[in-house]
Design an enzyme around this catalytic site. Structure first.
Site, PDB file in Angstrom:
ATOM      1  N   TYR A 193       0.867  -1.311  -0.186  1.00  0.00           N
ATOM      2  CA  TYR A 193      -0.045  -0.055   0.050  1.00  0.00           C
ATOM      3  C   TYR A 193       1.066   0.963  -0.190  1.00  0.00           C
ATOM      4  O   TYR A 193       0.835   1.935  -0.965  1.00  0.00           O
ATOM      5  CB  TYR A 193      -0.999  -0.019   1.075  1.00  0.00           C
ATOM      6  CG  TYR A 193      -1.676   1.458   1.360  1.00  0.00           C
ATOM      7  CD1 TYR A 193      -2.561   2.017   0.665  1.00  0.00           C
ATOM      8  CD2 TYR A 193      -1.471   2.019   2.646  1.00  0.00           C
ATOM      9  CE1 TYR A 193      -3.086   3.187   0.705  1.00  0.00           C
ATOM     10  CE2 TYR A 193      -2.009   3.119   2.871  1.00  0.00           C
ATOM     11  CZ  TYR A 193      -3.031   3.682   2.113  1.00  0.00           C
ATOM     12  OH  TYR A 193      -3.439   4.844   2.367  1.00  0.00           O
ATOM     13  N   LYS A 197       1.565   4.221  -2.888  1.00  0.00           N
ATOM     14  CA  LYS A 197       1.269   5.781  -2.571  1.00  0.00           C
ATOM     15  C   LYS A 197       2.702   6.453  -3.045  1.00  0.00           C
ATOM     16  O   LYS A 197       2.726   7.791  -3.282  1.00  0.00           O
ATOM     17  CB  LYS A 197       0.777   6.014  -1.285  1.00  0.00           C
ATOM     18  CG  LYS A 197      -0.461   5.675  -1.065  1.00  0.00           C
ATOM     19  CD  LYS A 197      -1.705   6.415  -1.812  1.00  0.00           C
ATOM     20  CE  LYS A 197      -2.838   5.918  -1.497  1.00  0.00           C
ATOM     21  NZ  LYS A 197      -3.997   6.963  -2.130  1.00  0.00           N
TER      22      LYS A 197
HETATM   23  N1  LIG Z   1      -8.569   7.104   6.162  1.00  0.00           N
HETATM   24  C1  LIG Z   1      -7.065   7.172   6.353  1.00  0.00           C
HETATM   25  O1  LIG Z   1      -6.689   7.173   7.565  1.00  0.00           O
HETATM   26  C2  LIG Z   1      -6.138   7.546   5.554  1.00  0.00           C
HETATM   27  C3  LIG Z   1      -4.909   7.742   5.716  1.00  0.00           C
HETATM   28  C4  LIG Z   1      -3.998   8.086   4.804  1.00  0.00           C
HETATM   29  C5  LIG Z   1      -4.351   8.047   3.442  1.00  0.00           C
HETATM   30  N2  LIG Z   1      -5.586   7.819   3.092  1.00  0.00           N
HETATM   31  C6  LIG Z   1      -5.866   7.898   1.621  1.00  0.00           C
HETATM   32  O2  LIG Z   1      -7.006   8.895   1.597  1.00  0.00           O
HETATM   33  C7  LIG Z   1      -7.866   8.602   0.369  1.00  0.00           C
HETATM   34  C8  LIG Z   1      -9.177   8.319   1.094  1.00  0.00           C
HETATM   35  O3  LIG Z   1      -9.483   7.415   1.913  1.00  0.00           O
HETATM   36  P1  LIG Z   1     -10.681   6.841   2.624  1.00  0.00           P
HETATM   37  O4  LIG Z   1     -10.280   6.337   4.141  1.00  0.00           O
HETATM   38  O5  LIG Z   1     -11.798   7.721   2.733  1.00  0.00           O
HETATM   39  O6  LIG Z   1     -11.110   5.470   1.890  1.00  0.00           O
HETATM   40  P2  LIG Z   1     -12.220   4.822   1.535  1.00  0.00           P
HETATM   41  O7  LIG Z   1     -11.747   3.274   1.075  1.00  0.00           O
HETATM   42  O8  LIG Z   1     -13.452   5.133   2.185  1.00  0.00           O
HETATM   43  O9  LIG Z   1     -12.265   5.906   0.073  1.00  0.00           O
HETATM   44  C9  LIG Z   1     -11.767   5.454  -1.164  1.00  0.00           C
HETATM   45  C10 LIG Z   1     -12.791   5.150  -2.236  1.00  0.00           C
HETATM   46  O10 LIG Z   1     -12.110   4.928  -3.446  1.00  0.00           O
HETATM   47  C11 LIG Z   1     -12.912   3.983  -4.108  1.00  0.00           C
HETATM   48  N3  LIG Z   1     -12.068   3.281  -5.103  1.00  0.00           N
HETATM   49  C12 LIG Z   1     -11.049   2.554  -4.632  1.00  0.00           C
HETATM   50  N4  LIG Z   1     -10.682   1.677  -5.882  1.00  0.00           N
HETATM   51  C13 LIG Z   1     -11.276   2.554  -7.025  1.00  0.00           C
HETATM   52  C14 LIG Z   1     -11.510   2.302  -8.367  1.00  0.00           C
HETATM   53  N5  LIG Z   1     -10.224   1.626  -8.694  1.00  0.00           N
HETATM   54  N6  LIG Z   1     -12.121   2.970  -8.950  1.00  0.00           N
HETATM   55  C15 LIG Z   1     -12.883   3.805  -8.647  1.00  0.00           C
HETATM   56  N7  LIG Z   1     -12.990   4.156  -7.103  1.00  0.00           N
HETATM   57  C16 LIG Z   1     -12.202   3.410  -6.383  1.00  0.00           C
HETATM   58  C17 LIG Z   1     -13.528   3.203  -3.155  1.00  0.00           C
HETATM   59  O11 LIG Z   1     -14.869   2.739  -3.274  1.00  0.00           O
HETATM   60  C18 LIG Z   1     -13.766   4.244  -1.992  1.00  0.00           C
HETATM   61  O12 LIG Z   1     -15.004   4.638  -1.753  1.00  0.00           O
HETATM   62  C19 LIG Z   1      -7.275   7.101  -0.172  1.00  0.00           C
HETATM   63  O13 LIG Z   1      -6.538   7.729  -1.110  1.00  0.00           O
HETATM   64  C20 LIG Z   1      -6.226   6.737   1.093  1.00  0.00           C
HETATM   65  O14 LIG Z   1      -5.459   5.880   0.430  1.00  0.00           O
HETATM   66  C21 LIG Z   1      -6.515   7.441   4.015  1.00  0.00           C
END
Ligand SMILES: NC(=O)c1ccc[n+]([C@@H]2O[C@H](COP(=O)([O-])OP(=O)(O)OC[C@H]3O[C@@H](n4cnc5c(N)ncnc54)[C@H](O)[C@@H]3O)[C@@H](O)[C@H]2O)c1
Length: 306
Positions: A120, A124
């Site tokens: 992962y 990124k």
């Molecule tokens: N939540 C955290 O603590 C956290 C920490 C660091 C980074 N992030 C990053 O923040 C962003 C949002 O994360 P989140 O926690 O809201 O996750 P999440 O899984 O709730 O949201 C990501 C969304 O992307 C969509 N998705 C995934 N693959 C896809 C694809 N191939 N085509 C279309 N849609 C797709 C999923 O359906 C999901 O709804 C992500 O990029 C994640 O890596 C989150």
């Protein structure tokens, strides 16, 4: 709308957004290059904030290909669409996980981050490098956010707060990794949104010389490209976090202490000075207030569903 977790939860979030004016949804996969391009050209955005990804640290050990497809191919398609649309600013989500094995804390954006511990994090980190090249080649102003453990109402069911709350309420044991000797910089979702919104207007400009880059700014010397941490700048002990949830629920957890998990890091802690310098904003929600907001939402959400 991928099925990594309950799609109903995602649909309900969308339903709230539909109630606001100016929201439009198109349901497609990021891997569908032609569709991503067509929708972008059609919408003609000024700014793109790309958050969609295959998230989750532990699942990347089980299904790395999902990360390759969504995060590498998918992000590439978004970058191509952004280039074609000549957007004023492209902003994309990276993660604190890219700090990997770094031990100097708090983590700041000018540190090297070359030791990702999970696939992962590797995808990124690759996104950051890919975005830097496009910013350089096509003068595409780009900001990469590094988020630190985001939590709050409507959050992800695979994350600790959701799992702990569920386990405590149901009376099932909760898994506590590294015997609780873990620290996280928990960032409340509203603070994160505030940071993102403000950074949209902090468009990076390619510097003329290295000497134009202020101390502590991660701005690239050769591209309109910058990396910005969004974190609460507080290192919270996992056991204190659990205690805050227990206090809020009025119930003790059944604790299952476990070894450190492969790929996991014992601590994350953000230096968020750059965010503050660029926007004047500092995330500041106290963990107890954030946990309360989550627990209130969780109870209401599950009561409605019986
Ligand atoms: N939540 C955290 O603590 C956290 C920490 C660091 C980074 N992030 C990053 O923040 C962003 C949002 O994360 P989140 O926690 O809201 O996750 P999440 O899984 O709730 O949201 C990501 C969304 O992307 C969509 N998705 C995934 N693959 C896809 C694809 N191939 N085509 C279309 N849609 C797709 C999923 O359906 C999901 O709804 C992500 O990029 C994640 O890596 C989150």
């Amino acid at each position: 709308m991928t099925d990594y977790y309950d799609v109903t939860l995602k649909e309900e979030r969308h339903a709230m957004l539909f109630a606001l004016s100016g929201f439009r949804a198109e349901n497609t996969r990021l891997e569908n290059a032609e569709e991503v391009r067509r929708l972008t050209v059609d919408f003609n955005p000024d700014v793109i904030v790309h958050l969609a990804a295959q998230a989750g640290v532990r699942y990347s050990l089980e299904n790395p290909r999902a990360y390759l497809d969504s995060n590498i191919t998918g992000t590439f398609n978004v970058m191509e669409a952004a280039r074609e649309a000549s957007v004023r600013h492209l902003l994309m989500a990276s993660t604190s996980s890219v700090y990997g094995a770094n031990s100097e804390m708090p983590f700041d954006e000018c540190q090297k981050a070359d030791t990702p511990l999970t696939f992962y994090a590797a995808t990124k980190k690759a996104n950051e490098a890919m975005a830097h090249s496009y910013a350089h080649l096509w003068s595409l102003p780009t900001t990469m956010f590094r988020f630190f453990t985001v939590y709050g109402p409507w959050g992800r069911p695979d994350m600790a707060l959701f799992k702990f709350t569920k386990g405590i309420l149901e009376g099932t044991p909760i898994d506590i990794y590294n015997h609780g000797e873990m620290f996280r910089d928990f960032t409340y979702v509203e603070d994160l949104v505030c940071g993102i919104r403000l950074l949209m207007d902090a468009v990076p400009i390619r510097p003329n010389a290295q000497s134009d880059i202020p101390e502590g700014d991660s701005l690239s010397p050769v591209a309109p490209f910058r990396i910005v941490n969004i974190g609460n700048s507080q290192k919270v002990r996992l056991l204190d976090f659990i205690e805050a949830i227990e206090d809020e629920l009025g119930k003790k957890a059944l604790r299952n202490y476990m070894e450190m998990q492969t790929g996991d890091v014992p601590a994350t802690w953000a230096n968020a000075d750059l965010l503050h310098k660029l926007t004047g904003y500092q995330p500041r929600t106290d963990i107890r207030d954030g946990v309360k907001a989550f627990v209130d939402w969780y109870r209401e959400y599950h009561e409605k569903r019986g």
